[in-house]
Design an enzyme around this catalytic site. Sequence first.
Site, PDB file in Angstrom:
ATOM      1  N   LYS A 275       1.030  -1.635  -0.269  1.00 33.01           N
ATOM      2  CA  LYS A 275       0.072   0.012  -0.126  1.00 33.01           C
ATOM      3  C   LYS A 275       1.122   1.158  -0.182  1.00 33.01           C
ATOM      4  O   LYS A 275       1.856   0.986   0.633  1.00 33.01           O
ATOM      5  CB  LYS A 275      -0.708  -0.607   1.455  1.00 33.01           C
ATOM      6  N   ARG A 349     -10.837 -11.342   2.306  1.00 36.82           N
ATOM      7  CA  ARG A 349     -11.452 -11.880   1.609  1.00 36.82           C
ATOM      8  C   ARG A 349     -10.873 -13.220   1.974  1.00 36.82           C
ATOM      9  O   ARG A 349     -11.080 -14.710   1.940  1.00 36.82           O
ATOM     10  CB  ARG A 349     -12.311 -11.920   0.391  1.00 36.82           C
TER      11      ARG A 349
HETATM   12  N1  BES Z   1      -8.201  -3.548   4.600  1.00 37.70           N
HETATM   13  C1  BES Z   1      -7.967  -3.470   3.544  1.00 37.70           C
HETATM   14  C2  BES Z   1     -10.164  -2.175   3.154  1.00 37.70           C
HETATM   15  C3  BES Z   1      -9.581  -0.827   3.535  1.00 37.70           C
HETATM   16  C4  BES Z   1      -9.587  -0.400   2.864  1.00 37.70           C
HETATM   17  C5  BES Z   1     -10.151  -0.638   5.095  1.00 37.70           C
HETATM   18  C6  BES Z   1      -9.519   1.800   3.889  1.00 37.70           C
HETATM   19  C7  BES Z   1      -9.859   0.418   5.374  1.00 37.70           C
HETATM   20  C8  BES Z   1      -9.407   1.142   4.825  1.00 37.70           C
HETATM   21  C9  BES Z   1      -8.867  -4.127   1.763  1.00 37.70           C
HETATM   22  O1  BES Z   1      -7.841  -5.609   2.566  1.00 37.70           O
HETATM   23  C10 BES Z   1      -7.678  -3.872   0.835  1.00 37.70           C
HETATM   24  O2  BES Z   1      -6.743  -3.965   0.883  1.00 37.70           O
HETATM   25  N2  BES Z   1      -8.987  -4.255   0.138  1.00 37.70           N
HETATM   26  C11 BES Z   1      -8.435  -3.202  -1.119  1.00 37.70           C
HETATM   27  C12 BES Z   1      -8.751  -4.627  -2.297  1.00 37.70           C
HETATM   28  C13 BES Z   1      -8.141  -4.466  -3.688  1.00 37.70           C
HETATM   29  C14 BES Z   1      -7.085  -4.788  -3.460  1.00 37.70           C
HETATM   30  C15 BES Z   1      -9.449  -4.853  -4.448  1.00 37.70           C
HETATM   31  C16 BES Z   1      -9.215  -1.766  -1.245  1.00 37.70           C
HETATM   32  O3  BES Z   1     -10.073  -2.185  -1.663  1.00 37.70           O
HETATM   33  O4  BES Z   1      -8.053  -0.942  -1.953  1.00 37.70           O
HETATM   34 MN    MN Z   2      -5.890  -5.138   2.072  1.00 36.91          MN
END
Ligand code: BES
Ligand code: MN
Length: 492
Positions: A275, A349
């Site tokens: 990230k 997931r």
């Molecule tokens: N933990 C994150 C989702 C999240 C985003 C929680 C912002 C709280 C605040 C999750 O694991 C994630 O990284 N999701 C990705 C999925 C994507 C790669 C399809 C996302 O939502 O960017």
């Molecule tokens: Mn994630």
Amino acid sequence: MRFLTKKIKEENSDIIICFIYENEEKRSDVFEYLNNLSNNVLCEQIYKFKVIKGSFQETFEYSINENLKTLIVGLGKKNELTRKKLSQCIASATRRIKNMSKKGSLAIELIDTSNCSNLEFNDQDAAQITLSAARIGLYEFDKYLHDKKQKIETIELLSKEISPEIEQGAEIGAYTSFAMKFAKDLINESAQIVTPKYIANLAEQIAKEHDLESQIYNKSQIKNMKMNAFLAVSRGSANDPAFIHLTYKPKNKPRKKIALIGKGITFDAGGLNIKPAASMLTMKSDMSGAASVLGIIQAMAKLKPDVELHVISALCENMASGSAYKQGDILTAMNGKTIEVDNTDAEGRITLADALCYADKLGVDEIIDIATLTGAVIVALGNNITGIMGNNQKQINKFKDIASRYCENVWQMPILDELKENLKSEIADFKNTGGRNAGTSTAAWFLSNFTKSKSWMHLDIAGTAYLEKTNKETISGPTGVMIRSLINYILS
Ligand code: BES
Ligand code: MN
Ligand code: ZN
């Protein structure tokens, strides 16, 4: 913190919150009581000099004497009051009191619900909502602050008469607010402390304290259960994964059995698909689901409903390292289904897949998961509305109704067959991600493949679990979102 219910004349507090309505001459019993103590100054100030009108969230602070302060709070027009607005008024009022740095005892008027024709309100709910909201407003995490404020130690709920309904509502409100504080403290704590092992130990401790059944699995036991999807996510971390399962069983035969799964990523760096800094900043909160379900089961152990409750979490970190899982890896979940890793940041997931398979074997009537799952839910619904999805419309409708009664916002998103296309893989049963479109529903569709339950519901709290900006009710940071709704759902 202690909670008490008290008749008005028996109040024994340092500060009293009392309510007035806009354009309404009839005053509450608590107001009359305070007005008497003030020798009619309150009435003069408000109804003659009109220092406040009583509009929504308007406040007037007045010292009756050296030992007693009062905060008069406007609820707005009587026929426009809602449960949510009441909760927001109380939370913002107690937030003010917290900043007044007053320690000791706070008393709050329990509003007269027989007076509010449009509220579909009863005393039990009013008591519950009042106590929960008060503690939301008073919450702070000052463990690491050098200068600590003095704290309110007791909250008294004031009413003319204390009925069994009021007592019951106060009890639920007290344990609900305890669960919320527990969850928020755990989410606020840093990820260097809150590792999978730390939460596993905490779960064990909770089980002992509340006499719950507990099964805590370590890495090799997780391997034996064939949770290879979950294990893959955990591989990049120096901290081992853990899988927890606590059970509350009522004395008599349970009326229903529920499994509650919380996403438990103790830090989500994104894995090799790392990230950017701004997105990683709050990712210690990616275990908000796990923290919530651990708070909830403690409340249940106290409230003792005739419902069997299983609380489950697959705990690990999602890190980038030489041992991390990779894009293109093919993982086999506990139920044998295969997943092609399209993006290592869609880890939640994958861990939930194995947790759902595990829950499926418990023979429960309903499965509910709560997860900070997708950034897409923030795009769709923002930071004050939780996404709700599932495969049983009756269950969803019931939950939606309860959430609105206990002042929380949810909005349903669809899970339809068409979403399958997004996750089509040539070499596995599905990929874990597929582009930016319909991200929240697509994630839910993915999850739906790992449960056979006819009553499975999914709460996406990625937008609502952790706030960067204070809202009408809650300060920035963790919110404990959905704890109020889930507790009342389980009790119902
Ligand atoms: N933990 C994150 C989702 C999240 C985003 C929680 C912002 C709280 C605040 C999750 O694991 C994630 O990284 N999701 C990705 C999925 C994507 C790669 C399809 C996302 O939502 O960017
Ligand atoms: Mn994630
Ligand atoms: Zn995550």
